[in-house]
Design an enzyme around this catalytic site. Structure first.
Site, short mmCIF file in Angstrom:
data_model
loop_
_atom_site.label_atom_id
_atom_site.label_comp_id
_atom_site.label_asym_id
_atom_site.label_seq_id
_atom_site.Cartn_x
_atom_site.Cartn_y
_atom_site.Cartn_z
CE LYS A 52 29.25 21.28 88.22
NZ LYS A 52 29.02 21.23 89.60
CB THR A 53 34.28 19.36 87.97
OG1 THR A 53 32.89 19.20 88.23
CG2 THR A 53 35.07 18.92 89.19
CG ASP A 77 30.96 22.66 92.70
OD1 ASP A 77 30.58 23.10 91.60
OD2 ASP A 77 31.13 21.44 92.93
CD GLU A 78 26.42 21.40 91.85
OE1 GLU A 78 25.63 22.13 91.19
OE2 GLU A 78 26.62 20.20 91.57
CD GLN A 121 22.82 20.93 85.95
OE1 GLN A 121 22.94 19.88 86.55
NE2 GLN A 121 23.79 21.44 85.20
NE ARG A 140 22.20 15.11 84.90
CZ ARG A 140 23.17 16.03 85.00
NH1 ARG A 140 24.31 15.74 85.56
NH2 ARG A 140 22.99 17.24 84.51
#
Length: 772
Positions: free
Chosen positions: A56-57, A244-245, A275, A621
């Site tokens: 995504k980044t 973002d997020e 998330q 993770r």
DNA sequence: TGATGCTGCGTTTTT
DNA sequence: CGCAGCATCA
């Protein structure tokens, strides 16, 4: 996150022309079709649902590059917001890789709060502030509330200031003005005084020329709503917006974004509903769930190809999260090998769990696995204790991530308070903080006088002090002390424009007696505090002046990065979001811990689902290896509690799992107990709990081996084993950097047992001790 | 003003 | 159990 090399950016050659579709721009190479679509859908609202590890980044940064390359936007037309400074920094860095120095011309890339502050300073007068307003931290906020409670004769025992701060926070997170606060909530504090206090609090802030964190957004919203031309100006400026997020946004942030995006509608939100783990602090998952209603015609793009984890890890995580009802639904897939199965270790108690983890890590270490590629993710920080104890004992270097932050330390805040008074003499909260630090004999009585005078005459505290210290109303002793202090501040203020700010900082800390105070302090932490003060002054060098430095500090409460020592990372699940590690340990998978009992009690099914997302974040993770564990008995506040395995374990299909019994686990006993008592742990309660090949062979590790290197905790040197360890005898007085002073009780080889004055009895490797 | 003892609490955290 | 915060006393 594993980005292939970026190709040179074509900005210089073709600054204003769209890249012909026939020849895709080089920076678009290597994107998968969904990513490509997310990058290229520049106009209109776009929601990118990006699962864990789906790049995504990369999408976000490439999209910015694309906006610039196609000439759709100039750098200053792009608003891109993140939650944390770390995320903002990373984005800046990565965009910089693609577009070069142009990134420096992107003034609107930052956190919600820093951008909010920037806008607010430009229009401060419109909301009744002076552009030099200060931003209060939590400490100041609490102090201010306490003053209001006292003034209102409210019993602070029954209605603690912290509680009210929590209410305030909740209201501001939801963008609620005092008039809009639901009657029930306002009434539930201090017998119905909630709303009144909120009003008073805001009034006090204006007098202090200050805002709190919540206000950075609230005042922005107020500004936009009451000044159409200002809003229009920013709507026009921010032609393209990126968030973002997005799953972490609260209502205030949502309102802010919606106001700004109303005109251009070019808003691209990236997030993952699976998330969302910050519901308890105001994040509203609904923002993401209802994006399509809010922005009609929105394009929704799902990124489901995972580039991080093995198929087994992904399978486990996907099946687990599929148990959640409120989600938009994604299915992560990978083209990776299945890889190792997820280990699930059962242990008899939490001490054994810590030992097992220690041994697993030692084994990995023998296979040349780097310690810094290993993380242990816990639900709550009390779980860290036993792990830390064990690591200290076996001399395993570890680092706690996300502990107390540098700028939150007492000595740092004190120092900052001095600087704040010098820069803005009206900052009464800062003045109050240090008026008697170091001790100057200016106690409650004096402060009461100052407060009374300040309130009656509507002047800042420092002004009140100035007036009162020249009258006869005060006793000679405090009067003299106060005059000295004021004279010092006057002197420093005069020096502010003439002396370099770092130099002034040194002078202030010195002349105020602050440094002296810690030098005279004999406690174990005093030396560290002096060191931190030096570090503070050093870090000021990167700023132009004191004002710039203070602005940075109030918005960027960053931890100073720990050294590049190879050490295991220990942190909570929450602080692990956004990170990845080769190997991830997830201890404490027990009912009551994850899912956490309080979450269940307070938020019911929604709480359970957030806990499940937390578990999902934990598993995802891991890149190549995940080790879950649970203990039947756990030491919690000094009492042994029996725990049942987490229901989440049963939600992971057997095919992804390899079950392991820890040494000394009393399988038979556990078995019978689970059989009787446990409704939802069928997999672990029935004879299906197989005896997989135990991780034997590593049973007895040669511990205390010379692993060397400094151990760090919270970025500080914890202990250093400097070559051959000193010889100790029973009865020796010793010093340990974390536990302080103690006495040797027992010596066995390289290990000793020490009775610490403060920390109690510990068994540890002698090389971490100094003779006292 | 400082020291000492008592009480209560005990999930997650950014800005 | 261990800590933080507060009240009380010297």
């Amino acid at each position: 996150m594993a980005d292939p090399q970026y190709k040179p950016f074509p900005f210089d050659e073709e600054p204003r022309r769209a890249t012909p579709p026939s020849r895709p721009a080089p920076y678009l190479e290597g994107l998968n079709p969904e990513q490509l679509e997310a990058v290229q859908s520049l106009d209109g609202p776009v929601l990118v649902l990006a699962g864990a590890g789906t790049g995504k980044t990369r999408v976000l940064t490439t999209r910015i590059a694309h906006l610039l390359a196609t000439g759709k936007a100039r750098p200053s037309n792009i608003l891109s917001v993140t939650f944390t400074n770390k995320a903002a920094r990373e984005m800046k860095e990565r965009v910089g890789h693609m577009v070069g120095d142009i990134v420096e011309g992107m003034p609107w890339m930052g956190t919600f709060h820093s951008i909010g502050a920037k806008i607010l300073r430009r229009h401060a007068e419109l909301v009744g502030l002076n552009p030099s307003f200060t931003i209060l931290d939590t400490d100041d906020q609490i102090r201010l509330i306490k003053q209001l409670l006292q003034a209102g004769n409210i019993d602070e025992k029954r209605w603690p200031a912290r509680l009210f701060a929590g209410y305030l926070d909740g209201w501001k997170n939801r963008g609620l003005e005092p008039e809009r606060v639901p009657a029930g909530e306002a009434a539930s504090f201090a017998n119905g005084k909630g709303k009144e206090l909120y009003v008073q609090y805001q009034q006090r802030l204006k007098v202090l020329n200050a805002v709190d964190f919540g206000d950075l957004l609230m005042e922005n919203i107020r500004l936009f709503q009451n000044n159409a031309e200002v809003l229009a100006q920013y709507q026009h400026r921010f032609r393209y917006m990126l968030v973002d997020e997005y799953q972490d946004t609260n209502v205030a942030q949502y309102l802010w974004l919606r106001l700004l995006a109303q005109e251009s509608k070019n808003i691209c939100c990236v997030g993952d509903d699976d998330q969302s783990i910050y519901g308890w602090r105001g994040a509203d998952v609904d923002n993401i769930l209802r994006f399509e209603q809010d922005f009609p015609g929105a394009k929704v793009i799902r990124l489901e190809r995972n580039y991080r984890s093995t198929a087994n890890i992904l399978g486990a995580a996907s099946h687990l999260i599929a148990n959640n009802k409120s989600r938009l639904g994604k299915t992560l897939r990978t083209e990776d090998e299945p890889g190792e199965k997820i280990k699930v270790i059962e242990t008899w108690d939490s001490g054994e769990e810590a030992r097992q983890i220690g041994e697993e890590i030692e084994q990995l270490q023998r296979k040349q696995h780097k310690l810094s590629d290993i993380a242990i993710l816990v639900r709550a920080s009390f779980q860290m204790r036993q792990l830390e104890d064990r690591f200290v004992e076996i001399a395993m270097p570890y680092r706690v991530i996300g502990g107390p932050r540098f700028y939150e330390r007492q000595e740092i805040r004190d120092a900052l308070a001095y600087f704040r008074v010098i820069v803005s003499p009206a900052d009464g909260l800062a003045f109050e903080r240090i008026v008697n630090v170091p001790k100057r004999g200016l106690g409650d009585t004096t402060m009461q006088m100052l407060h009374d005078y300040a309130r009656q005459n509507e002047v800042p505290l420092l002004e009140a002090a100035r007036v009162l210290s020249s009258t006869d109303d005060m006793k000679p002793k405090p009067r003299g002390a106060l005059r000295d202090l004021i004279a010092s501040f006057d002197r420093w203020s005069k020096q502010l424009p003439t002396i370099p700010h770092t130099e002034l900082a040194r002078i202030v800390l010195d002349e105020s007696g602050y440094t002296e105070m810690w030098k005279n302090d004999k406690s174990a932490q005093a030396a560290g505090r002096l060191e931190n003060l030096k570090e503070l002054v050093r870090s000021m060098e990167q700023f132009e002046n004191m004002q710039g430095f203070l602005e940075h500090v109030s918005l960027v409460m960053d931890t100073i990065e720990g050294g590049d020592v190879d050490a295991v990372n220990l942190m909570t699940l929450h602080s692990a979001k956004g990170l990845e590690f080769d190997t991830v340990f997830l201890p404490g998978w027990e009912e009551g811990i994850i899912p956490h009992q309080r979450s269940l009690d307070e938020s019911g099914r929604a709480g359970l689902e957030e806990e499940r997302r937390l578990a999902h974040v934990g598993i995802t993770r891991a890149k190549i290896r995940a080790i879950l564990s649970f203990a039947s008995r756990r030491l919690t506040h000094g009492m042994w509690n029996t725990n049942l395995p987490s229901r989440f374990l049963d939600e992971i299909p057997e095919e992804f799992i390899e079950k392991i019994e820890g040494e000394g686990s009393y399988a038979a006993q556990l078995q019978s107990r689970f059989d009787r008592a446990e409704p939802f742990t069928s997999g672990y309660s029935t004879p299906g709990w197989q005896r997989a090949q135990a991780r034997k062979g590593g049973g007895f590790s040669e511990r205390g081996s010379s692993r060397g290197g400094p151990l760090t905790i919270e970025g500080e040197i914890l202990a250093r084993s400097s070559g051959p360890s000193a010889e100790f005898e029973i009865g020796d007085r010793v010093f340990h950097d974390k536990f302080g002073y103690g006495e040797i009780m027992e010596v066995e080889g390289t290990k000793v047992t020490v009775e610490f004055d403060k920390a109690g009895e510990k068994k540890l490797v002698a090389s971490f001790l100094k003779k006292a």
